[in-house]
Design a protein around this motif. Structure first.
Motif, PDB file in Angstrom:
ATOM      1  N   SER B  35       0.826  -1.165  -0.190  1.00 14.44           N
ATOM      2  CA  SER B  35       0.072  -0.028  -0.041  1.00 14.44           C
ATOM      3  C   SER B  35       0.979   1.256   0.256  1.00 14.44           C
ATOM      4  CB  SER B  35      -1.062  -0.043   1.094  1.00 14.44           C
ATOM      5  OG  SER B  35      -0.418   0.566   2.175  1.00 14.44           O
ATOM      6  N   LEU B  36       2.041   1.296   0.689  1.00 14.76           N
ATOM      7  CA  LEU B  36       3.005   2.211   0.639  1.00 14.76           C
ATOM      8  C   LEU B  36       3.934   2.493  -0.612  1.00 14.76           C
ATOM      9  CD1 LEU B  36       4.218   4.229   2.794  1.00 14.76           C
ATOM     10  CD2 LEU B  36       6.239   2.768   2.944  1.00 14.76           C
ATOM     11  N   ALA B  37       4.154   1.366  -1.224  1.00 16.84           N
ATOM     12  CA  ALA B  37       4.946   1.462  -2.539  1.00 16.84           C
ATOM     13  C   ALA B  37       4.372   2.117  -3.537  1.00 16.84           C
ATOM     14  CB  ALA B  37       5.555   0.327  -2.826  1.00 16.84           C
ATOM     15  N   ARG B  38       2.658   1.568  -3.460  1.00 18.41           N
ATOM     16  CA  ARG B  38       1.971   1.825  -4.676  1.00 18.41           C
ATOM     17  C   ARG B  38       1.088   3.051  -4.258  1.00 18.41           C
ATOM     18  NH1 ARG B  38       0.148  -4.163  -6.232  1.00 18.41           N
ATOM     19  NH2 ARG B  38       2.047  -4.995  -6.453  1.00 18.41           N
ATOM     20  N   GLN B  39       1.116   3.378  -3.246  1.00 23.90           N
ATOM     21  CA  GLN B  39       0.162   4.588  -2.481  1.00 23.90           C
ATOM     22  C   GLN B  39      -1.196   4.070  -2.896  1.00 23.90           C
ATOM     23  OE1 GLN B  39       2.324   8.236  -4.166  1.00 23.90           O
ATOM     24  NE2 GLN B  39       2.368   8.359  -2.021  1.00 23.90           N
ATOM     25  N   ALA B 103       0.394   1.062   7.329  1.00 23.79           N
ATOM     26  CA  ALA B 103      -0.860   1.615   6.550  1.00 23.79           C
ATOM     27  C   ALA B 103      -1.137   3.056   6.917  1.00 23.79           C
ATOM     28  CB  ALA B 103      -1.905   0.490   6.792  1.00 23.79           C
ATOM     29  N   LYS B 104      -1.058   3.330   8.078  1.00 17.34           N
ATOM     30  CA  LYS B 104      -1.547   4.507   8.580  1.00 17.34           C
ATOM     31  C   LYS B 104      -0.554   5.791   7.884  1.00 17.34           C
ATOM     32  CE  LYS B 104      -2.856   7.077  12.914  1.00 17.34           C
ATOM     33  NZ  LYS B 104      -2.655   7.058  14.215  1.00 17.34           N
ATOM     34  N   ILE B 105       0.605   5.351   7.904  1.00 14.24           N
ATOM     35  CA  ILE B 105       1.366   6.343   7.218  1.00 14.24           C
ATOM     36  C   ILE B 105       1.291   6.518   5.658  1.00 14.24           C
ATOM     37  CG2 ILE B 105       3.926   6.541   6.438  1.00 14.24           C
ATOM     38  CD1 ILE B 105       4.823   5.868   9.309  1.00 14.24           C
ATOM     39  N   THR B 106       0.853   5.264   5.081  1.00  9.74           N
ATOM     40  CA  THR B 106       0.401   5.418   3.604  1.00  9.74           C
ATOM     41  C   THR B 106      -0.699   6.497   3.416  1.00  9.74           C
ATOM     42  OG1 THR B 106       0.830   3.254   3.356  1.00  9.74           O
ATOM     43  CG2 THR B 106      -0.615   4.169   1.779  1.00  9.74           C
ATOM     44  N   LEU B 107      -1.575   6.565   4.398  1.00  9.65           N
ATOM     45  CA  LEU B 107      -2.919   7.439   4.215  1.00  9.65           C
ATOM     46  C   LEU B 107      -2.335   8.884   4.540  1.00  9.65           C
ATOM     47  CD1 LEU B 107      -5.850   5.617   6.167  1.00  9.65           C
ATOM     48  CD2 LEU B 107      -5.178   5.701   3.747  1.00  9.65           C
ATOM     49  N   SER B 108      -1.355   8.896   5.730  1.00 11.84           N
ATOM     50  CA  SER B 108      -0.877  10.405   5.989  1.00 11.84           C
ATOM     51  C   SER B 108      -0.111  10.992   4.843  1.00 11.84           C
ATOM     52  CB  SER B 108      -0.145  10.245   7.029  1.00 11.84           C
ATOM     53  OG  SER B 108       1.311   9.888   6.812  1.00 11.84           O
ATOM     54  N   MET B 109       0.342  10.199   3.974  1.00  9.56           N
ATOM     55  CA  MET B 109       1.168  10.594   2.603  1.00  9.56           C
ATOM     56  C   MET B 109       0.247  10.615   1.394  1.00  9.56           C
ATOM     57  SD  MET B 109       4.863   8.473   3.293  1.00  9.56           S
ATOM     58  CE  MET B 109       4.785   7.965   1.640  1.00  9.56           C
ATOM     59  N   ALA B 110      -0.797  10.627   1.425  1.00  7.31           N
ATOM     60  CA  ALA B 110      -2.084  10.422   0.352  1.00  7.31           C
ATOM     61  C   ALA B 110      -1.618  11.804  -0.545  1.00  7.31           C
ATOM     62  CB  ALA B 110      -3.407  10.530   0.794  1.00  7.31           C
ATOM     63  N   ASN B 111      -1.566  11.903  -1.727  1.00 11.80           N
ATOM     64  CA  ASN B 111      -1.254  12.645  -2.728  1.00 11.80           C
ATOM     65  C   ASN B 111      -0.048  13.496  -2.632  1.00 11.80           C
ATOM     66  OD1 ASN B 111      -4.159  12.093  -3.394  1.00 11.80           O
ATOM     67  ND2 ASN B 111      -4.659  13.603  -1.607  1.00 11.80           N
ATOM     68  N   GLN B 112       0.981  12.742  -1.950  1.00 16.94           N
ATOM     69  CA  GLN B 112       2.276  13.373  -2.068  1.00 16.94           C
ATOM     70  C   GLN B 112       3.072  12.388  -2.990  1.00 16.94           C
ATOM     71  OE1 GLN B 112       4.330  13.385   1.617  1.00 16.94           O
ATOM     72  NE2 GLN B 112       2.441  14.346   2.686  1.00 16.94           N
ATOM     73  N   PRO B 113       3.607  12.697  -4.162  1.00 14.01           N
ATOM     74  CA  PRO B 113       4.642  11.803  -4.801  1.00 14.01           C
ATOM     75  C   PRO B 113       5.594  11.223  -3.924  1.00 14.01           C
ATOM     76  CG  PRO B 113       4.988  13.951  -5.471  1.00 14.01           C
ATOM     77  CD  PRO B 113       3.783  14.024  -4.787  1.00 14.01           C
ATOM     78  N   LEU B 114       6.006   9.981  -3.887  1.00 16.74           N
ATOM     79  CA  LEU B 114       7.013   9.438  -2.992  1.00 16.74           C
ATOM     80  C   LEU B 114       8.425  10.398  -3.509  1.00 16.74           C
ATOM     81  CD1 LEU B 114       6.490   5.649  -3.392  1.00 16.74           C
ATOM     82  CD2 LEU B 114       6.205   7.138  -1.366  1.00 16.74           C
ATOM     83  N   ILE B 115       9.245  10.365  -2.420  1.00 20.71           N
ATOM     84  CA  ILE B 115      10.535  11.362  -2.796  1.00 20.71           C
ATOM     85  C   ILE B 115      11.530  10.507  -3.484  1.00 20.71           C
ATOM     86  CG2 ILE B 115      10.343  12.817  -0.969  1.00 20.71           C
ATOM     87  CD1 ILE B 115      12.050  11.117   0.836  1.00 20.71           C
TER      88      ILE B 115
END
Lengths: 218, 218
Positions: B35-39, B103-115
């Motif tokens: 979920s994190l890697a694919r947002q 998974a919660k961190i995935t949500l908190s990073m929503a709509n930010q492209p991965l650095i």
């Protein structure tokens, strides 16, 4: 002396061992945060060395629980006392690990001046130590209102944690030279927030012990 | 059916429940990192929702252990099986919490492209899942060499963690815009490192179960 009487003495002894372990863990948390605030490397090393003793307390309590189970045939409330004893000792041991983690961060920051005087972190430490003390008192006295209070205090610690987190991010953004240390301090805040979670778990085990009702653990 | 036979069946049932919980936790870790890697926010939400089921598995296993203790009067090896069952379920539940945290961190990073594309983090996730699988296999087969292997693999995960940590600090220093996300990714790496520690604990409980020898837990 009746068997029941001797058994009650052993349960009392188990409770006393948990309180002793709790006191040792509370002291380690206090010393760890003092070592950080004062950059006292000697104290940090003592906290790290002491962790072996905390681990040994956990082993002794687990063995005591196992012997009680094997020798007696506990049911209902007695079984819950022993079962919660096993769980509480795990929470205490993790709190001790976090004191160790904080002391290790003190050492890793040796010879770097603090980027800011620590205010919220010592406050979080005091609050979580207080929660630990209250949780163990609630456990000993089977005091449900006090256990409930510990659970409520956890929300406040969470709140300070998020505040500290945001503040440290701001430091990093304003001055990249602070990044390494601010990241370490975020970890310290996180460990303290986890310590408060474990105190909350102890309060919730107490509620389970008295009522047989489980709550969601942290 | 003899009492011993029925008891062995219950111990087997306990073991199976731990394996089922381990499989559920392994799946949650895998999905959390995907979920994190694919947002993938939808997948992240499913992982978070699933955590209640993992918590329920822990409660069921604890209750099963308590009933076994109360109904039988286990000693020696049988008692160690139940005692380690109680400990292993705590480790599994914590691993599940870390999947939830990721998974919660995935949500908190929503709509930010991965650095940066994630490479080491998925590798850490694969390694810790493998360690979990091996630790549970060692526990089931009472396979000491496999349990020892899990403990050795933990050093490698620690090594990658420190590498990821340093790399992310460098990103932050070079580009302050990455600070918020890099801090989150450091947490993800730390959770995976802790997941590997818990797998190591399971391997060490297995060694204790077979040999009666304790090692220092993480």
């Amino acid at each position: 002396m009746t068997m029941r009487h001797s058994y009650d003495q052993e349960l009392e002894h188990l409770r006393q061992s948990l309180l002793d372990m709790g006191k040792a863990v509370g002291g380690a948390i206090e010393d760890a945060v003092i070592s950080l605030a004062r950059q006292d490397l000697e104290l940090a090393r003592r906290v790290m060395d002491f962790d072996d003793q905390i681990d040994q307390m956990e082993v002794d309590i687990e063995d005591k629980c196992m012997v009680l189970i094997a020798r007696q045939q506990p049911i209902a409330r007695d079984l819950r006392i022993i079962g919660t004893g096993l769980k509480i000792t795990t929470d205490l041991e993790r709190m001790g690990d976090h004191a160790y983690d904080i002391a290790k961060i003190t050492l890793s920051m040796a010879n770097q001046p603090l980027i800011k005087p620590l205010v919220d972190i010592p406050r979080m430490a005091q609050m979580s130590q207080r929660m630990l003390k209250d949780a163990l008192e609630a456990y000993t006295a089977l005091d449900i209102p006090l256990a409930e209070q510990v659970c409520l205090n956890d929300d406040e610690v969470d709140h300070i944690y998020h505040q500290v987190f945001r503040e440290l991010l701001t430091y990093m953004m304003e001055d990249p030279k602070t990044i390494t240390q601010a990241t370490q301090l975020i970890f310290v805040a996180r460990y303290l927030e986890r310590i408060a979670d474990h105190a909350t778990n102890i309060a919730e085990w107490t509620i389970y012990l008295v009522t047989g009702q489980r709550r969601r653990k942290k």
